[in-house]
Design a protein around this motif. Structure first.
Motif: not given
Length: 298
Positions: A40-46
């Motif tokens: 749940i702490d995954e950090q999206p980077i785009f």
């Protein structure tokens, strides 16, 4: 034959340094991963054209692969001395030789879009032979059906395409949406992309699925009007291409737009509302599908 996988905890300000130093110390490969991936702490980077560089995750794992005989303690000591770091936390794992092709394939199972629409890798048998089955393997071009945006577009096509429709797939990637439209009953189907690898992948996948669709370089294709336009690209590109995509859709025709994050939804929808009566957005994870019906000229 075996290898040693070394995983080191890193921060955003030292992950690159650790990775580069491990390569200097004899690593066969080194990658940086989000330490919180699939949590749940995954950090999206785009990163999109025109946006600032996306940067790196705050909490990282640097994974390096070494030959089996490596002295891990010596590597860590040298790394700490060169990088001026102390008390690095790390783990090791022995990786045995295996059938890497089979191991990779085991990660991809058939994907259910609807009861009657499946994406099936070539090494699997479809769970529903009576359904519309798109045969597609993971490749170099985007679009295997596993990404939420592709899933949303496929579900929309399954509900929208009628027999005899003409369909434009703008930014076709693997050709999966164009192939699906054809199998769902569309007559004329055209896919375009700016990536030559995508055009090649689309042509190959169309042949594998025994469907006839045309694929062109987007910079050279002279578009015309279609009953349905679908574009699964990036929000920045969708914003710039709005006039062109609107022009490619017939009055009363349908459009589907994806590759849009939730925080980008309002801005993209506002742009397209100039030409389209926008429908209710659909969401999957952090992603959005916008749809609309082309307004008739007054």
């Amino acid at each position: 034959m075996a290898w040693v996988s070394l995983k080191i905890e890193a921060q955003d300000n030292n992950a690159d340094l650790i990775s580069d130093t491990l390569m200097e110390l004899g690593a066969l490969s080194a990658i940086i991963e989000d330490a919180n991936a699939e949590t749940i702490d995954e950090q999206p980077i785009f990163g999109e054209p025109g946006d600032p560089p996306p940067g790196i995750w705050q909490q990282n794992l640097v994974s390096a692969l070494f030959d089996e005989g490596v002295d891990v303690t010596a590597v860590i000591q040298a790394l700490e001395q060169i990088a001026k770091l102390n008390q690095l936390n790390y783990t090791t794992e022995t990786i045995q030789e295996q059938d890497w092709v089979r191991a990779t394939q085991s990660q991809f199972d058939p994907i259910k879009i609807t009861e009657n629409l499946w994406i099936v890798p070539t090494w699997h048998v479809s769970p529903n032979p009576e359904a519309i089955n798109i045969v597609l393997d993971p490749g170099l071009a985007f679009g295997t059906g596993s990404h939420p945006t592709t899933h949303l577009c496929l579900g929309w096509l399954a509900q929208t395409v009628n027999t005899g429709n003409s369909v434009l797939d703008y930014g076709c990637g693997s050709g999966i949406l164009a192939i699906a439209a054809k199998k769902l009953g569309a007559n004329e189907v055209v896919g375009t992309d700016i990536d030559t690898q995508a055009i090649q992948s689309s042509l190959y996948n169309a042949e594998q699925n025994q469907v006839q669709a045309e694929f062109y370089d987007a910079n050279q294709y002279q578009s015309k009007e279609f009953d349905i336009v679908v574009a699964n690209i990036l929000s920045s590109a969708l914003s710039v291409l709005a006039p062109a995509l609107a022009k490619s859709c017939k009055a009363g025709g349908k459009i589907a737009l994806s590759g849009i994050l939730r925080e980008q939804e309002s801005a993209v929808s506002a742009i397209y509302s100039e030409w389209f009566d926008m429908g209710t957005p659909q969401h999957m994870d952090a992603w959005v599908l916008l749809t609309g019906t082309k307004k008739c000229a007054t």
